[in-house]
Design a protein around this motif. Structure first.
Motif, PDB file in Angstrom:
ATOM      1  N   ARG A  98       0.762  -1.231  -0.054  1.00 43.12           N
ATOM      2  CA  ARG A  98       0.046   0.011   0.099  1.00 43.12           C
ATOM      3  C   ARG A  98       0.818   1.187   0.051  1.00 43.12           C
ATOM      4  O   ARG A  98       2.004   1.234   0.343  1.00 43.12           O
ATOM      5  CB  ARG A  98      -0.877  -0.031   1.240  1.00 43.12           C
ATOM      6  N   PRO A  99       0.385   2.486  -0.200  1.00 39.20           N
ATOM      7  CA  PRO A  99       1.337   3.654  -0.509  1.00 39.20           C
ATOM      8  C   PRO A  99       1.702   4.003   0.900  1.00 39.20           C
ATOM      9  O   PRO A  99       1.051   4.050   1.743  1.00 39.20           O
ATOM     10  CB  PRO A  99       0.286   4.716  -0.871  1.00 39.20           C
ATOM     11  N   GLY A 100       3.102   4.015   0.671  1.00 38.87           N
ATOM     12  CA  GLY A 100       3.911   4.298   2.143  1.00 38.87           C
ATOM     13  C   GLY A 100       4.560   3.283   2.757  1.00 38.87           C
ATOM     14  O   GLY A 100       5.143   3.246   3.660  1.00 38.87           O
ATOM     15  N   PHE A 101       4.075   1.896   2.161  1.00 45.65           N
ATOM     16  CA  PHE A 101       4.479   0.673   2.969  1.00 45.65           C
ATOM     17  C   PHE A 101       5.134  -0.244   1.785  1.00 45.65           C
ATOM     18  O   PHE A 101       5.217   0.017   0.806  1.00 45.65           O
ATOM     19  CB  PHE A 101       3.199  -0.270   3.179  1.00 45.65           C
ATOM     20  N   GLY A 102       6.208  -0.900   2.635  1.00 44.12           N
ATOM     21  CA  GLY A 102       6.905  -1.864   1.727  1.00 44.12           C
ATOM     22  C   GLY A 102       7.970  -0.775   0.843  1.00 44.12           C
ATOM     23  O   GLY A 102       8.640  -0.177   1.252  1.00 44.12           O
ATOM     24  N   TRP A 103       7.856  -1.068  -0.444  1.00 45.08           N
ATOM     25  CA  TRP A 103       8.578  -0.213  -1.493  1.00 45.08           C
ATOM     26  C   TRP A 103       7.621   0.655  -2.252  1.00 45.08           C
ATOM     27  O   TRP A 103       8.368   1.196  -2.995  1.00 45.08           O
ATOM     28  CB  TRP A 103       9.542  -1.050  -2.171  1.00 45.08           C
ATOM     29  N   SER A 104       6.508   0.987  -1.854  1.00 44.25           N
ATOM     30  CA  SER A 104       5.703   1.908  -2.310  1.00 44.25           C
ATOM     31  C   SER A 104       5.747   3.243  -2.018  1.00 44.25           C
ATOM     32  O   SER A 104       6.115   3.523  -0.812  1.00 44.25           O
ATOM     33  CB  SER A 104       4.045   1.350  -2.427  1.00 44.25           C
ATOM     34  N   ASP A 105       5.638   4.263  -2.970  1.00 44.96           N
ATOM     35  CA  ASP A 105       5.701   5.795  -2.625  1.00 44.96           C
ATOM     36  C   ASP A 105       4.563   5.796  -1.722  1.00 44.96           C
ATOM     37  O   ASP A 105       3.491   5.376  -1.794  1.00 44.96           O
ATOM     38  CB  ASP A 105       5.934   6.546  -3.753  1.00 44.96           C
ATOM     39  N   ARG A 106       4.904   6.891  -0.684  1.00 49.83           N
ATOM     40  CA  ARG A 106       3.773   7.588  -0.015  1.00 49.83           C
ATOM     41  C   ARG A 106       3.191   8.790  -0.799  1.00 49.83           C
ATOM     42  O   ARG A 106       3.352   9.839  -0.457  1.00 49.83           O
ATOM     43  CB  ARG A 106       4.282   7.892   1.585  1.00 49.83           C
ATOM     44  N   ILE A 107       2.569   8.548  -1.872  1.00 52.67           N
ATOM     45  CA  ILE A 107       1.884   9.364  -2.871  1.00 52.67           C
ATOM     46  C   ILE A 107       0.880  10.220  -2.157  1.00 52.67           C
ATOM     47  O   ILE A 107      -0.074   9.679  -1.389  1.00 52.67           O
ATOM     48  CB  ILE A 107       1.407   8.869  -4.221  1.00 52.67           C
ATOM     49  N   ALA A 108       0.905  11.387  -2.206  1.00 50.80           N
ATOM     50  CA  ALA A 108      -0.248  12.509  -1.557  1.00 50.80           C
ATOM     51  C   ALA A 108       0.145  12.395  -0.192  1.00 50.80           C
ATOM     52  O   ALA A 108      -0.600  13.113   0.702  1.00 50.80           O
ATOM     53  CB  ALA A 108      -1.653  11.904  -1.984  1.00 50.80           C
ATOM     54  N   GLY A 109       1.050  12.120   0.366  1.00 51.85           N
ATOM     55  CA  GLY A 109       1.634  12.319   1.797  1.00 51.85           C
ATOM     56  C   GLY A 109       0.492  11.849   2.627  1.00 51.85           C
ATOM     57  O   GLY A 109       0.032  10.855   2.732  1.00 51.85           O
ATOM     58  N   ALA A 110       0.092  12.967   3.682  1.00 51.23           N
ATOM     59  CA  ALA A 110      -0.621  12.369   4.668  1.00 51.23           C
ATOM     60  C   ALA A 110      -2.256  12.191   4.271  1.00 51.23           C
ATOM     61  O   ALA A 110      -2.929  11.377   4.824  1.00 51.23           O
ATOM     62  CB  ALA A 110      -0.761  13.469   5.787  1.00 51.23           C
ATOM     63  N   GLU A 111      -2.744  12.856   3.175  1.00 50.77           N
ATOM     64  CA  GLU A 111      -3.844  12.673   2.293  1.00 50.77           C
ATOM     65  C   GLU A 111      -3.871  10.924   2.119  1.00 50.77           C
ATOM     66  O   GLU A 111      -5.077  10.648   2.006  1.00 50.77           O
ATOM     67  CB  GLU A 111      -3.994  13.398   1.117  1.00 50.77           C
ATOM     68  N   ALA A 112      -2.854  10.377   1.850  1.00 50.78           N
ATOM     69  CA  ALA A 112      -3.044   9.062   1.508  1.00 50.78           C
ATOM     70  C   ALA A 112      -3.526   8.064   2.636  1.00 50.78           C
ATOM     71  O   ALA A 112      -3.776   7.044   2.305  1.00 50.78           O
ATOM     72  CB  ALA A 112      -1.532   8.421   1.088  1.00 50.78           C
TER      73      ALA A 112
END
Length: 335
Positions: A98-112
Motif C-alpha cells: 500500500r502507498p507508503g508501505f514496503g517499497w511503494s511511494d507515499r504518494i499524496a503524503g498524509a492525504e494517502a
C-alpha cells in the motif's frame, strides 16, 4: 512504553536533543539494515506522482486476484499467507505494498491515509497493468480499502473478499488518550519521532506486536522473515502507519453509508476469537449491510486467518472464483 515517553518529555532540552540525535543515528542504521535485508521483491507499477510496488505470482492468464495488506504490514503478508497457495491453483496473484508501505511511494503524503486515495492509486495501477475486473482481498485495515475500490472503481472489482475487515464506523478515541499521546500524534511531533526514537522503540516492541496479532493461536515462527515484518521500522513507513490508523475513523464515517450500494459478490470472513478486530463489531454488521454478502465465521480463529486458517481462506476464494466463472458462462450473450 508509556513511561518512557513521559520520561523523555520531562528531560531538559539539551538532553532531549541528544537523545533524539542518537535516535536518528540508530534509525538510519536500522533503515540501512532493513533495506539491505528486504530489497524490492517484485515489479513496480508507475502511477501519477510515483510508483507502487507489487509481488506477483501465478500464470499471467489466470483469474486475477489482488491482495491488500493491513496496518504495519506489506505485500508479503498476504502473499506468503495465501498468495502462493492461490498461485499454485492457477490464479494470477498481485499483492500490493500500500502507498507508503514496503517499497511503494507515499504518494499524496498524509492525504494517502484515506482509503479512497489509496483506492484511486491502486485502481490506476491496475488499469496501467491491464488488470480487472479482479477479485479483491483486503485484510484488516485494507477491508476499508477494498470497499473503497468497489465503491469508486467498480470496473476494477469482480468480487470482494473482506478478511477480518475494519469497515464499520467506530468511536474516535484520540480525545480520550493521555496528554502525552495526544502530543505524540500531532503531525510535526509524529514526523520528528518517526525519524529519531520511533524506529528503535518499534524494534523493541515488534516481537510482542507479532505475538498479539496471532492470539489466540501461537505466533508462526516463520512469520517475521516471510512477511518482511521489519520493513515497518523505517521512518517513512512508521509515519504512514500512524497516519493511516489515526485517519481511519473519519474515513469510515464518510464511506460506510454507501456500503448498501455494493452489488457484487462479497465474502466476509473473520475469526470469532479475533481480539484485534472483533467480528461482532465489524464483520457481522458489515455482512448485514452489503446485499447478499456471505458471512463466514471461523470458530477459535484470531486475526491472522490468512496464516492460521490459510487452507480454509484459500478454499473460500477458489469457490467464489468458480461461482464467478459459472455466472459469466451462464449469462446471456451481450450481458
Amino acid at each position: 512504553m508509556l513511561g518512557l515517553l513521559v520520561t523523555l518529555l520531562a528531560l531538559p532540552f539539551a538532553v532531549l536533543s541528544l537523545v533524539l540525535a542518537i535516535g536518528a543515528l540508530v534509525s538510519f542504521a536500522i533503515t540501512l539494515r532493513v533495506n539491505a535485508t528486504y530489497p524490492p521483491a517484485g515489479p513496480f507499477v508507475a502511477v501519477t506522482g510515483g510508483r507502487l510496488a507489487t509481488i506477483q505470482d501465478g500464470p499471467a492468464d489466470g483469474p486475477p486476484i489482488v491482495l491488500l495488506h493491513g496496518a504495519s504490514a506489506n505485500a508479503s503478508d498476504p502473499m506468503e499467507g495465501i498468495g502462493r497457495r492461490l498461485a499454485a491453483r492457477g490464479f494470477h496473484v498481485i499483492a500490493f505494498d500500500r502507498p507508503g508501505f514496503g517499497w511503494s511511494d507515499r504518494i499524496a503524503g498524509a492525504e494517502a491515509a484515506a482509503p479512497a486515495v489509496q483506492a484511486r492509486l491502486i485502481a490506476e495501477a491496475l488499469a496501467n497493468m491491464g488488470i480487472g475486473p479482479a477479485i479483491v482481498f483486503g485484510h484488516s485495515w485494507a477491508g476499508s480499502l477494498a470497499l473503497a475500490l468497489a465503491l469508486d472503481h467498480r470496473e476494477r472489482v469482480s468480487a470482494l473478499v473482506l478478511a477480518a475487515p475494519v469497515a464499520m464506523p467506530m468511536p474516535d478515541r484520540v480525545a480520550d488518550l493521555p496528554w502525552y499521546w495526544r502530543l505524540v500524534v500531532q503531525p510535526p511531533v509524529a514526523w520528528l519521532l518517526s525519524r529519531t526514537i520511533g524506529p528503535p522503540l518499534a524494534q523493541q516492541f515488534l516481537p510482542e506486536a507479532a505475538r498479539r496479532v496471532f492470539t489466540p493461536q501461537p505466533e508462526n515462527p516463520d512469520y517475521p522473515k516471510a512477511a518482511r515484518a521489519t520493513l515497518v521500522l523505517r521512518p517513512g513507513t512508521l509515519l504512514a502507519n500512524v497516519q493511516d490508523l489515526l485517519g481511519l475513523t473519519k474515513a469510515l464515517a464518510a464511506q460506510a453509508p454507501s456500503y448498501g450500494e455494493i452489488r457484487i459478490p462479497t465474502l466476509v470472513i473473520a475469526g470469532e476469537a479475533d481480539p484485534i478486530v472483533r467480528s461482532a463489531e465489524q464483520a457481522v454488521p458489515l455482512a448485514r449491510t452489503i446485499a447478499d454478502a456471505r458471512l463466514v465465521l471461523l470458530p477459535g480463529i484470531g486475526h491472522m486467518l490468512q496464516y492460521v486458517a490459510s487452507d480454509r481462506v484459500t478454499e473460500e476464494i477458489a469457490t467464489l472464483s468458480d461461482e464467478l466463472a459459472h455466472a459469466a458462462t451462464a449469462a446471456p450473450a451481450g450481458h
